[in-house]
Design a protein around this motif. Structure first.
Motif, PDB file in Angstrom:
ATOM      1  N   GLN A   1       0.945  -1.245   0.318  1.00 53.72           N
ATOM      2  CA  GLN A   1       0.008   0.439   0.069  1.00 53.72           C
ATOM      3  C   GLN A   1       0.825   1.574   0.440  1.00 53.72           C
ATOM      4  O   GLN A   1       0.679   2.173  -1.098  1.00 53.72           O
TER       5      GLN A   1
ATOM      6  N   MET B   1     -16.105   0.954   5.225  1.00 51.74           N
ATOM      7  CA  MET B   1     -15.137   1.508   4.655  1.00 51.74           C
ATOM      8  C   MET B   1     -14.132   0.525   3.860  1.00 51.74           C
ATOM      9  O   MET B   1     -13.810   1.094   2.279  1.00 51.74           O
ATOM     10  N   LEU B   2     -14.315  -0.375   4.055  1.00 47.73           N
ATOM     11  CA  LEU B   2     -12.727  -1.270   3.794  1.00 47.73           C
ATOM     12  C   LEU B   2     -13.296  -2.022   2.693  1.00 47.73           C
ATOM     13  O   LEU B   2     -12.792  -3.562   2.342  1.00 47.73           O
TER      14      LEU B   2
ATOM     15  N   GLY C   1      -9.273  -7.102   3.056  1.00 48.53           N
ATOM     16  CA  GLY C   1     -10.405  -7.541   2.883  1.00 48.53           C
ATOM     17  C   GLY C   1      -9.750  -6.955   1.223  1.00 48.53           C
ATOM     18  O   GLY C   1     -10.495  -6.593   0.676  1.00 48.53           O
TER      19      GLY C   1
ATOM     20  N   ASN D   1      -2.605  -3.721  -5.559  1.00 43.94           N
ATOM     21  CA  ASN D   1      -2.519  -2.830  -4.903  1.00 43.94           C
ATOM     22  C   ASN D   1      -3.473  -1.604  -4.918  1.00 43.94           C
ATOM     23  O   ASN D   1      -2.698  -0.146  -4.207  1.00 43.94           O
ATOM     24  N   LEU D   2      -4.435  -1.578  -5.402  1.00 45.86           N
ATOM     25  CA  LEU D   2      -5.577  -0.908  -4.910  1.00 45.86           C
ATOM     26  C   LEU D   2      -5.499  -0.799  -3.853  1.00 45.86           C
ATOM     27  O   LEU D   2      -5.140  -1.280  -2.881  1.00 45.86           O
ATOM     28  N   PHE D   3      -6.088   0.335  -3.575  1.00 44.63           N
ATOM     29  CA  PHE D   3      -6.741   1.167  -1.604  1.00 44.63           C
ATOM     30  C   PHE D   3      -7.499   0.137  -1.820  1.00 44.63           C
ATOM     31  O   PHE D   3      -8.875   0.636  -1.513  1.00 44.63           O
ATOM     32  N   PRO D   4      -7.632  -0.243  -0.213  1.00 44.17           N
ATOM     33  CA  PRO D   4      -9.633  -0.859  -0.078  1.00 44.17           C
ATOM     34  C   PRO D   4      -9.984   0.027   0.655  1.00 44.17           C
ATOM     35  O   PRO D   4     -11.255  -0.134   1.411  1.00 44.17           O
ATOM     36  N   ASN D   5      -9.646   0.926   1.379  1.00 44.39           N
ATOM     37  CA  ASN D   5      -9.886   2.062   1.940  1.00 44.39           C
ATOM     38  C   ASN D   5     -10.803   3.320   0.905  1.00 44.39           C
ATOM     39  O   ASN D   5     -11.630   4.328   1.667  1.00 44.39           O
ATOM     40  N   MET D   6     -10.504   3.222  -0.140  1.00 45.09           N
ATOM     41  CA  MET D   6     -11.990   3.751  -1.152  1.00 45.09           C
ATOM     42  C   MET D   6     -11.741   3.059  -2.251  1.00 45.09           C
ATOM     43  O   MET D   6     -11.978   1.915  -2.610  1.00 45.09           O
TER      44      MET D   6
ATOM     45  N   HIS E   1     -16.661  -1.535  -4.548  1.00 45.84           N
ATOM     46  CA  HIS E   1     -15.213  -1.372  -3.913  1.00 45.84           C
ATOM     47  C   HIS E   1     -14.455  -2.407  -4.067  1.00 45.84           C
ATOM     48  O   HIS E   1     -14.546  -3.476  -5.332  1.00 45.84           O
TER      49      HIS E   1
ATOM     50  N   SER F   1     -13.318  -4.824  -3.280  1.00 44.15           N
ATOM     51  CA  SER F   1     -13.502  -6.507  -2.580  1.00 44.15           C
ATOM     52  C   SER F   1     -14.034  -6.681  -3.839  1.00 44.15           C
ATOM     53  O   SER F   1     -14.439  -7.672  -3.419  1.00 44.15           O
TER      54      SER F   1
END
Ligand SMILES: Nc1ncnc2c1ncn2[C@@H]1O[C@H](COP(=O)(O)OP(=O)(O)OP(=O)(O)O)[C@@H](O)[C@H]1O
Ligand SMILES: [Mg+2]
Lengths: 238, 317
Positions: free
Chosen positions: A114, A213-214, A238, B161-166, B207, B209
Motif C-alpha cells: 500500500q 469503508m474497507l 479484505g 495494490n488498489l487502496f481498499p479504503n476507497m 469497492h 473487494s
C-alpha cells in the motif's frame, strides 16, 4: 438493599464523574497516542526517540504515582492543577502511552504494498499517511483501542484516593453509611459493567463503519443487535 | 515550484498533457518539448475501438527516454545489478526477460524510487532520477527532486495494490486531485474516461473487494494512467490473475501501448504478449544484459546459449 438504592442521587453523581473522567481522559489519550504513535513511524530517528521516551516513561509508571505527582508534588514547585485536571492528565498520559504503541504497530502493519502504491502515485509523505496508511491502520487500531478505553474507565477508580467522589468512592461511602456491604458493592459492580458495555458498543459500531469503508461488509446500516454481537474477522486484507 | 495546474486537460482534452509538465520542468528541461500545440493534433489519433474514447486521456506526446549508466544495486552482499548499462528510447516499448532473481523487478523499482540506487546514474530524459545539480555538482536527490521526477513515471503492480479504503472512483481520482491539483470534476471526468477505456464504466462505485482480479488490475492500470505518466512500468501484471482473465488484460495493455506514446518497460514471462507489446526485448542474467534485439530475433533465433536455456525453461513450464 432499599437503603442502598435510595441514595441513587449519589450513585448518579459518582457514575457521571467516572464517565467524565473516561471521556476526557480518553480524549487526551487519543491525541497523545496519535501524536506519539505517528512520531514512532517517522523516517527521522530523533522523532522516533520522542516516541520511545514518552512510551517508556509513561507506560512504565503507575498511574496512581503520576496522579500523586500532579496532585501533591508539582504544586510544591508552583504548578497547580484542579484535582479533576490532574486526574485526566494522569490517566490520559498513561493510557496514551499504550495507545501510541497501538498506533505505531497498526500503521506498520499496513501492507508495504500500500505504501508502495502511494509512492507510485507520487503522494507526499503527509498524503501517504493521511489518505492511505492511517485510514487502513485505523481498522487495526480499533479493537485494542476498545480494550484501552475500558482499562482507562476502570483505572479512574484511583481518583477516589485524591478526594474525588467517583463511583468507587460513592460505593464506599454508601457502604459506610448504610452498612449494607454486599448490596453497595454489588451495585457498583453492575454500574461499572454497564458503563463498560456501553463503551464496547461504541467501539463495535466504529468497527462496523471501518469495515464498511474497507469493503468488508454490505453497505447497510447494522442494527444495534448485530453491533453488540460483534464483527467477524479482522485485518486489512479484505 | 508552482502547484500543478492542468487546465489544458479539461474533460474533453483528449490527449493533452497537463501544462504543468512543461512549466515545472522548464529550468532543467529533461526532454525536448516543443509545446502543447503538437500534442493536440496527435491526440486525435487516440480514438479506440472500445468506443467513447473522447474522454479517455491516454498519454500522447513527448515521452522521455531512459538510460541506466553503470548502475549497481546490492541487497547486503547480494549484488543484483552489476554496472548495468542500457538505454530505452523515447516512446520505445521494451520487455525485460530473464530468470527469476535476475533483477528485473529491481530495475523497475529503482525507476519508481521504491529501491535506493547504490551506484551509477539513471537518466529519465535529460535529468538524473537519483541525483540533482547543486552548485555545479551532482549530489544525491532530495525528496523534492524525487517528487518532480516521479511525475513522469507510473507503475502497475503484480498484486494490483488498489487502496481498499476507497471505492474505484476514489482510487482513480485521489492522485489527480491531491497530487496533480485537478478539480474534482475534472478528475471524475478523467476517471470515467479511463474506466470506459478499460471496460469497467459500470464499476465506478464498486469497492475493490467486489471486483475480480482481472477487474482490479484494469482499475490499477486506469489509476496509473490517470496520473498521465510518460513512462509506464509493468511488472508481471498478469501473473497473479486466473488464466482465463490474462488475455483480456493483455489485450487492453496492447491497445494502450499502441494508442499512446508512453515509454514502456514491461516484465513478463508471456512470450506472445512480449512479442505483441514490445519493440525490443532485453534478456538479463547475473545483473547484466545477456542479449537484446527485436522480439522476433530474441524469441526466434537467440544467439546466446543462456537465452536459449531460459526460453526453453519458460516454454517447458
Ligand atoms: N528487498 C530485498 N531485500 C533483499 N534482497 C532482495 C530484495 N528485493 C530483491 N532482492 C534480491 O534481489 C534479486 C533480484 O530480485 P528481483 O525481484 O529483481 O528479481 P526478478 O528478476 O524480478 O525475479 P522474478 O522473475 O522472480 O520476479 C534476488 O536475488 C532477490 O533475492
Ligand atoms: Mg520480479
Amino acid at each position: 438493599m432499599a437503603d442502598v438504592l435510595d441514595s441513587y442521587n449519589q450513585w448518579l453523581d459518582g457514575a457521571w464523574l467516572t464517565i467524565q473522567l473516561t471521556i476526557f481522559g480518553g480524549a487526551v489519550a487519543l491525541v497523545l497516542a496519535l501524536v506519539f504513535g505517528l512520531a514512532g513511524t517517522s523516517r527521522h530517528a530523533w522523532v522516533r526517540v520522542l516516541n520511545r521516551v514518552y512510551v517508556e516513561f509513561f507506560r512504565g509508571n503507575a498511574t496512581l504515582v503520576l496522579l500523586y505527582w500532579f496532585f501533591y508534588a508539582l504544586p510544591l514547585v508552583g504548578l497547580r492543577f484542579t484535582t479533576m485536571f490532574a486526574a485526566i492528565l494522569a490517566l490520559g498520559l498513561n493510557v496514551g502511552a499504550y495507545g501510541a504503541e497501538v498506533v505505531r504497530g497498526s500503521i506498520n502493519a499496513v501492507p508495504k504494498a500500500q505504501f508502495e502504491a502511494t509512492v507510485a502515485l507520487n503522494f507526499t509523505p503527509y498524503q501517504r499517511m493521511r489518505r492511505v496508511l492511517l485510514p487502513q491502520g485505523f481498522a487495526l487500531m480499533l479493537p485494542p483501542f476498545g480494550n484501552l478505553i475500558i482499562e482507562l474507565m476502570k483505572g479512574t477508580a484511583i481518583v477516589s484516593l485524591v478526594g474525588l467522589v467517583d463511583l468507587t468512592r460513592v460505593s464506599k461511602n454508601i457502604q459506610g453509611s448504610t452498612g449494607e456491604t454486599v448490596a453497595a458493592f454489588t451495585v457498583v459492580l453492575v454500574l461499572y459493567f454497564v458503563i463498560a458495555q456501553v463503551l464496547q458498543l461504541f467501539v463495535r459500531y466504529a468497527e462496523r463503519r471501518v469495515d464498511r469503508m474497507l469493503g468488508r461488509r454490505m453497505p447497510t446500516e447494522p442494527s444495534l443487535g448485530t453491533i453488540a454481537a460483534g464483527a467477524p474477522g479482522a485485518g486489512v486484507g479484505g | 515550484m508552482p502547484p500543478t495546474e492542468s487546465d489544458e486537460v479539461g474533460p474533453g482534452g483528449v490527449g493533452g498533457r497537463p501544462s504543468s509538465e512543461s512549466t515545472d520542468t522548464e529550468p532543467e528541461s529533461p526532454t525536448p518539448k516543443d509545446s502543447g500545440d503538437d500534442a493536440v493534433p496527435k491526440g486525435e489519433g487516440v480514438s479506440t475501438e472500445k468506443g467513447d474514447a473522447a474522454a479517455a486521456p491516454l498519454p500522447r506526446g513527448e515521452a522521455p527516454g531512459i538510460r541506466f549508466e553503470k548502475v549497481i544495486k546490492r541487497f547486503g552482499h547480494n549484488v543484483v545489478l552489476r554496472e548495468l548499462d542500457f538505454t530505452v528510447g523515447p516512446g520505445e516499448r521494451v520487455t525485460l526477460i530473464g530468470p527469476s532473481g535476475s533483477g528485473k523487478t529491481t530495475i523497475l523499482r529503482l525507476l519508481m524510487t521504491l529501491e535506493k540506487l547504490d551506484e551509477g546514474l539513471i537518466w529519465i530524459g535529460d535529468e538524473t532520477l537519483w541525483h540533482m545539480e547543486r552548485g555545479g555538482k551532482r549530489v544525491p536527490a532530495n525528496q523534492k527532486h524525487l517528487h518532480e521526477m516521479r511525475k513522469q513515471v507510473g507503475m502497475v503492480f503484480q498484486q494490483f495494490n488498489l487502496f481498499p479504503n476507497m471505492n474505484v472512483l476514489r482510487n482513480l481520482t485521489e492522485g489527480p486531485v491531491r497530487v496533480l491539483g485537478l478539480s474534482r470534476d475534472e478528475a471524475v471526468e478523467r476517471a470515467k474516461g479511463l474506466l470506459d477505456l478499460v471496460g469497467l464504466g459500470d464499476k465506478i462505485d464498486s469497492h475493490p473487494s467486489q471486483l475480480s482480479g482481472g477487474q482490479q488490475q484494469r482499475v490499477a492500470i486506469a489509476r496509473a494512467l490517470a496520473m498521465q505518466p510518460r513512462v509506464l512500468l509493468l511488472d508481471e501484471v498478469t501473473s497473479a490473475l486466473d488464466p482465463e482473465l490474462v488475455v483480456g488484460v493483455q489485450d487492453l495493455l496492447r491497445d494502450i501501448a499502441r494508442q499512446s506514446d508512453l515509454t514502456l518497460l514491461c516484465v513478463t514471462h508471456e512470450m506472445t504478449f512480449a512479442k505483441d507489446i514490445s519493440d525490443r526485448v532485453l534478456m538479463f542474467d547475473g545483473g547484466q544484459i545477456v542479449e537484446e534485439g527485436p522480439p522476433d530475433q530474441i524469441f526466434g533465433e537467440p544467439s546466446e546459449q543462456r537465452t536459449r536455456d531460459f526460453l526453453q525453461a519458460v516454454l517447458a513450464s
